[in-house]
Scaffold this motif. Structure first.
Motif, short mmCIF file in Angstrom:
data_model
loop_
_atom_site.label_atom_id
_atom_site.label_comp_id
_atom_site.label_asym_id
_atom_site.label_seq_id
_atom_site.Cartn_x
_atom_site.Cartn_y
_atom_site.Cartn_z
N ILE A 243 0.86 -1.18 0.00
CA ILE A 243 0.00 0.00 0.00
C ILE A 243 0.90 1.23 0.00
O ILE A 243 1.62 1.48 0.97
CB ILE A 243 -0.95 -0.02 1.21
N GLU A 267 -1.86 2.58 -5.04
CA GLU A 267 -1.53 3.97 -4.69
C GLU A 267 -2.77 4.84 -4.89
O GLU A 267 -3.34 4.87 -5.97
CB GLU A 267 -0.37 4.48 -5.56
N LYS A 268 -3.15 5.57 -3.85
CA LYS A 268 -4.37 6.38 -3.99
C LYS A 268 -4.09 7.78 -4.52
O LYS A 268 -4.94 8.43 -5.09
CB LYS A 268 -5.12 6.47 -2.66
N GLY A 269 -2.86 8.26 -4.30
CA GLY A 269 -2.55 9.64 -4.72
C GLY A 269 -1.54 9.64 -5.85
O GLY A 269 -1.72 9.00 -6.88
N ASP A 312 -4.55 5.48 -8.50
CA ASP A 312 -5.83 6.13 -8.16
C ASP A 312 -6.77 5.18 -7.45
O ASP A 312 -7.97 5.15 -7.71
CB ASP A 312 -6.54 6.66 -9.42
N GLU A 313 -6.24 4.36 -6.59
CA GLU A 313 -7.06 3.36 -5.91
C GLU A 313 -6.75 3.42 -4.41
O GLU A 313 -5.59 3.44 -4.01
CB GLU A 313 -6.73 1.98 -6.48
N GLU A 314 -7.81 3.45 -3.62
CA GLU A 314 -7.62 3.63 -2.18
C GLU A 314 -7.96 2.36 -1.42
O GLU A 314 -9.01 1.75 -1.64
CB GLU A 314 -8.52 4.77 -1.68
N LEU A 316 -9.40 0.64 1.59
CA LEU A 316 -10.37 1.06 2.61
C LEU A 316 -10.25 0.22 3.87
O LEU A 316 -10.47 0.71 4.97
CB LEU A 316 -11.79 0.93 2.05
N THR A 328 -10.36 -2.38 -1.55
CA THR A 328 -10.10 -1.03 -2.06
C THR A 328 -11.43 -0.45 -2.55
O THR A 328 -12.46 -1.13 -2.51
CB THR A 328 -9.10 -1.06 -3.24
N ASN A 329 -11.39 0.78 -3.03
CA ASN A 329 -12.63 1.37 -3.57
C ASN A 329 -13.00 0.76 -4.91
O ASN A 329 -14.05 1.08 -5.47
CB ASN A 329 -12.48 2.89 -3.68
N THR A 342 2.76 3.78 3.37
CA THR A 342 1.80 4.86 3.09
C THR A 342 2.41 6.25 3.23
O THR A 342 1.74 7.25 2.95
CB THR A 342 0.58 4.73 4.04
N LEU A 475 -5.05 4.13 8.18
CA LEU A 475 -5.33 2.72 7.93
C LEU A 475 -4.68 1.84 9.00
O LEU A 475 -5.29 0.89 9.50
CB LEU A 475 -4.79 2.35 6.54
#
Ligand code: NAP
Length: 550
Positions: A243, A267-269, A312-314, A316, A328-329, A342, A475
């Motif tokens: 993550i 990676e969310k960002g 672009d995936e978070e 959760l 993830t989302n 993170t 998280l």
């Protein structure tokens, strides 16, 4: 210079008949008809125009479904289409917006014939992986690709452009420009090395690119260094989920994959984390000086050789068990181990005006926002390596910067402090920023002199804040990881956390927060995961759920 149709094949002794036969073979079975309009300045003999027309006639003889028309530049149709240069070849405007300025001969004939096939079959021929990139395009792109008939790399880029214009005729238009025919345009765009590609007059690529990279460049309006194919599956089985896609996560990905573990990085960002917004990195071994973004591009490209990246995936939630379930989302992943890399995010001053004026003069990223303040005066708050490096960067790009530090001594490395002094960058020591003021944007900052207790107002256009980072541990907290008193993830020497199967790496663990240390921690964590999966300590230690974390 191309003077006759035989130049198309590059063989001096090739006859027009041979070319016609060749074209007939290639174009005979086109299912759709379409038009080609050639605009020339009639009355003047132009070799580029004449050889293009000669070639078009051969095309038409070989494939009568391709209608050709020769039109005068001074005529009504040229006026309607806004065409001013001879020769300009316009592909069927009912199908797409593609113009060829100059003669599509020499090396370029290859791209031209491919374009004929694409029009004739009404198929851009885009790869499966490429289509989603163009689907994401929401704004129009006027592409210009500068080429030359003697450039063997140009057809690839020209074909990329043609595919894009055919696949998204609603948003993409294309001009292919021969620099030999139009040196004035080459001069205007400084296109002295071909192929060179522009979108809406912005340079987006130098050189020929693989199709996916070209389309990503078109989408993002900048040269793309890598392409991440979209992953659609809603369930994925893996060995390791990492993550965070900064230096720690990417390095862990490379090491885990190379150990034979099926690994995914989520990676969310922004991939690369903070490195992506670091102006210049000068202490990564082997690279004397490199822009942060360039270093990230190199790392991501390297990681993609081995590991699947989900951008672009978070994440959760993480549910422990065998396997561990990571939600993830977008999907559910199962894994035998998880590495949390993170990172850490910018620390805030939490003073009046800071949040309200964020993005309106208050900034945490000098690389991103610095150029907007050229010729203006700003404050840089902080006394560590980040504040000093960023103050130097701002100074270098022409921003009048004053450093504001709460103590009498800077924490930053000596050589950075030396550079600050060499550049005569003013420093306000023992000074605390108390408020940032301005209605619509930053106009002034209120500072307090700690020694005298005096408060005064400093007019300024911006306030940059570089006072360290907060670890991203939401998280970690949620799943019950132990934290250090400073709020970082608590782990042992092998990056094991208090929960079996869950590891950490990089800035989220605290420590030196260097790119090279983050990368090292990522490698260590991945090796540790590999060794533990081969011989799980959680099975060996009957009922002993976790190692002792330091
Ligand atoms: P840092 O080293 O933690 O420094 C933070 C600075 O902000 C300190 O000077 C601190 O003051 C000040 N500060 C903290 N909270 C404040 C507050 N509420 N109000 C006013 N000032 C405050 O953070 P950093 O500079 O971002 O560096 C983080 C890590 O990255 C470090 O390990 C650094 O070496 C590394 N880094 C390296 C480079 C490089 O090598 N080129 C570049 C950037 C960062 P005090 O000094 O009074 O505590």
């Amino acid at each position: 210079m191309m003077n006759s149709a035989r130049d198309i094949t590059g063989q001096d002794d090739a006859q027009a008949g041979d070319v016609r036969d060749l074209l007939q073979k290639i174009l005979a079975r086109l299912p759709h008809s379409f038009s080609l309009e050639l605009f020339v300045r009639e009355g003047e003999v132009e070799s580029f125009a004449e050889s293009t027309w000669e070639f078009l006639r051969l095309v038409n003889e070989a494939a009568p479904r391709i209608r050709i028309e020769r039109l005068d530049l001074s005529g009504q149709r040229a006026g309607e289409l806004g065409i001013t240069r001879s020769p300009t070849l316009v592909f069927d405007t009912e199908v797409a917006s593609i113009r060829w300025l100059g003669a599509p001969l020499g090396e370029e004939a290859r791209a031209f014939v491919q374009a004929l096939l694409m029009f004739g079959y009404r198929d851009s021929g885009l790869k499966e992986d490429s289509r989603p990139i163009l689907e994401r395009l929401e704004k129009s792109r006027q592409l210009m690709i500068f080429v030359s008939p003697t450039c063997p790399y140009c057809p690839q880029q020209a074909v990329n452009g043609i595919r894009a214009a055919l696949a998204r005729p609603d948003l993409v238009s294309l001009e292919i420009i021969d620099i030999q025919a139009f040196p004035d345009l080459a001069e205007e765009y400084k296109a002295f090395s071909v192929p060179m590609s522009f979108a809406n007059r912005v340079l987006i690529a130098q050189g020929a690119q693989p199709e996916e990279l070209f389309l990503t460049s078109v989408l993002n309006m900048e040269q793309a260094a890598y392409f991440i194919p979209e992953t659609r599956s809603e369930r994925m089985e893996t060995d390791v989920v990492i993550i965070g896609g900064g230096p720690a996560g990417l390095t862990a990905g490379i090491y885990a994959s190379r150990s034979g573990l099926k690994t995914v990085v989520v990676e969310k960002g922004q991939l690369g984390g903070q490195v992506a917004t670091t102006p210049v990195v000068e202490n990564y071994p082997g690279l004397t000086q490199i822009g942060g973004k360039s270093l990230v591009d190199i790392m991501v490209s390297h990681a993609l050789e081995y590991v699947r990246i989900l951008p672009d995936e978070e994440v959760l939630d993480i549910a422990r068990g065998e396997p561990i379930t990571v939600t993830t989302n977008r999907r559910t992943l199962t894994a035998r181990a998880v590495i949390l890399a993170t990172g850490a995010r910018y620390r805030q001053l939490n003073i009046p005006g800071e949040a309200r004026l964020a993005g309106r003069g208050v900034s945490y990223c000098s690389t991103c926002d610095g150029p907007l303040f050229k010729g203006r005066s700003v404050l840089m708050v902080g006394g560590g390596d980040s504040a000093v490096t960023e103050a130097l960067h701002l100074h270098q790009i022409g921003v009048q910067v004053t450093l504001v530090h709460r103590r009498a001594e800077l924490r930053a490395q000596k050589h950075l402090v030396g550079s600050l002094q060499e550049q005569d960058i003013p420093v306000l020591y023992e000074t605390v920023l108390e408020e940032i003021k301005g209605e619509d944007r930053v106009r002034e900052a209120v500072v307090r002199d700690k020694a005298g207790g005096r408060t005064r107002s400093l007019p300024c256009d911006g306030v940059f804040i570089a006072i360290g980072y907060e670890p991203a541990v939401d998280l970690a907290r949620k799943i019950g990881l132990e934290l250090t008193p400073d709020g970082f993830i608590k782990r042992d020497a092998r990056h094991r956390t208090n929960l079996p199967g869950i590891y950490s790496a990089g800035d989220v663990e605290g420590g030196y927060k260097q790119i090279v240390t983050a990368a090292g921690q990522g490698a260590e964590a991945a090796i540790s995961v590999f060794e533990d999966l081969v011989s799980p300590y959680w099975s060996n230690q009957t009922k002993q759920t976790a190692p002792q974390v330091s």
